[in-house]
Design a protein around this motif. Structure first.
Motif, PDB file in Angstrom:
ATOM      1  N   ALA A  52       0.936  -1.213  -0.182  1.00  0.00           N
ATOM      2  CA  ALA A  52       0.007   0.073  -0.169  1.00  0.00           C
ATOM      3  C   ALA A  52       0.857   1.346  -0.061  1.00  0.00           C
ATOM      4  N   ARG A  60      -0.987  -2.565  -6.258  1.00  0.00           N
ATOM      5  CA  ARG A  60      -0.750  -2.860  -5.050  1.00  0.00           C
ATOM      6  C   ARG A  60      -0.688  -4.506  -4.513  1.00  0.00           C
ATOM      7  N   GLY A 161      -2.992   1.882   3.870  1.00  0.00           N
ATOM      8  CA  GLY A 161      -3.820   2.990   3.327  1.00  0.00           C
ATOM      9  C   GLY A 161      -4.003   4.031   4.168  1.00  0.00           C
ATOM     10  N   ARG A 164      -0.586   5.856   5.112  1.00  0.00           N
ATOM     11  CA  ARG A 164      -0.252   6.603   4.146  1.00  0.00           C
ATOM     12  C   ARG A 164      -0.889   7.808   4.190  1.00  0.00           C
ATOM     13  N   GLN A 165      -1.971   8.071   4.914  1.00  0.00           N
ATOM     14  CA  GLN A 165      -2.449   9.264   4.767  1.00  0.00           C
ATOM     15  C   GLN A 165      -2.053  10.112   6.013  1.00  0.00           C
TER      16      GLN A 165
END
Length: 189
Positions: A52, A60, A161, A164-165
Motif C-alpha cells: 500500500a 498494490r 492505506g 499512507r494518509q
C-alpha cells in the motif's frame, strides 16, 4: 497509531515457537490457524502495508501475489523434503527486513522489494511444508494457510492505506516497530 503499536508489542512478546511446533497440520482449520503465530502474522501484515505504501493502483496486489506464489512454492518444496538450515531464524529476520523495507519506503526500488518478498515467502512456505507429516493432507492444510495469508495481506493493505494518509513519521514508526519485533523474534528463534 497507539493501538497499532500496542498490538505490535503484544505480538512481539508472543512466543515465536508457537508458530512451528505443537500444532496440527492435517486439516483446513489447522491451516487457517497456522499463520496467526507472531512471525507469520507480522510478515503477512507487513507485505500488505509495504504494498500500500509503495505500489499504486492494481499494482498494490503484486506484493501479496508474489508472497502467496512463493509461499505455495516453498510449501511444496518443504512437503517434498527440502529443508534449509536456520529457516526459523530466516523467518524472524524476514520480519525485521519488512520493517527495513517500510523505513526505506519508495527509496527501495519496487522490483527489489518484490524479490525480497518472494524470498521471505519461500522461507515461510518451507516451514509450512516441512511440518506436514507423512500421509498428511497437504491440500486442505495449504488451502487454510493460504486463505489466512490472503486475509492478513488485505488487512495490511487497509492498514497501509491508513498509514499512507498520516505523516511520514507514522511510516517510520511502523517500520522501526516491525524491525524491532523481528529482532525480538530472532532472539527467541
Amino acid at each position: 497509531m497507539k493501538k497499532f503499536l500496542s498490538l505490535l508489542a503484544l505480538l512481539a512478546a508472543a512466543s515465536a515457537a508457537s508458530a512451528h511446533t505443537g500444532h496440527g497440520t492435517h486439516s483446513l482449520m489447522e491451516g487457517l490457524a497456522h499463520p496467526l503465530g507472531a512471525d507469520h502474522l507480522l510478515a503477512m501484515l507487513a507485505v500488505g502495508v509495504w504494498s500500500a505504501a509503495t505500489l499504486r493502483g492494481r499494482a498494490r496486489w503484486a506484493g501479496p501475489g508474489v508472497f502467496v506464489t512463493g509461499l505455495l512454492a516453498g510449501a511444496t518444496l518443504g512437503a517434498a523434503g527440502l529443508a534449509l538450515p536456520l529457516t526459523e531464524q530466516g523467518i524472524a529476520l524476514s520480519v525485521a527486513m519488512f520493517g527495513a523495507m517500510l523505513l526505506a519506503g519508495e527509496r527501495l526500488p519496487q522490483h527489489v522489494g518484490l524479490v525480497l518478498i518472494g524470498a521471505a515467502a519461500m522461507l515461510h512456505g518451507l516451514a509450512h511444508g516441512a511440518e506436514l507429516p507423512a500421509g498428511g493432507v497437504f491440500a486442505a492444510y495449504a488451502a487454510g494457510f493460504v486463505a489466512t495469508t490472503v486475509a492478513l495481506h488485505v488487512a495490511g493493505l487497509g492498514l497501509g492505506g491508513v498509514l499512507r494518509q498520516l505523516h511520514a513519521a507514522a511510516w517510520r514508526l511502523a517500520g522501526a516497530s516491525l524491525g524491532l519485533a523481528g529482532l525480538l523474534l530472532l532472539a527467541r528463534a
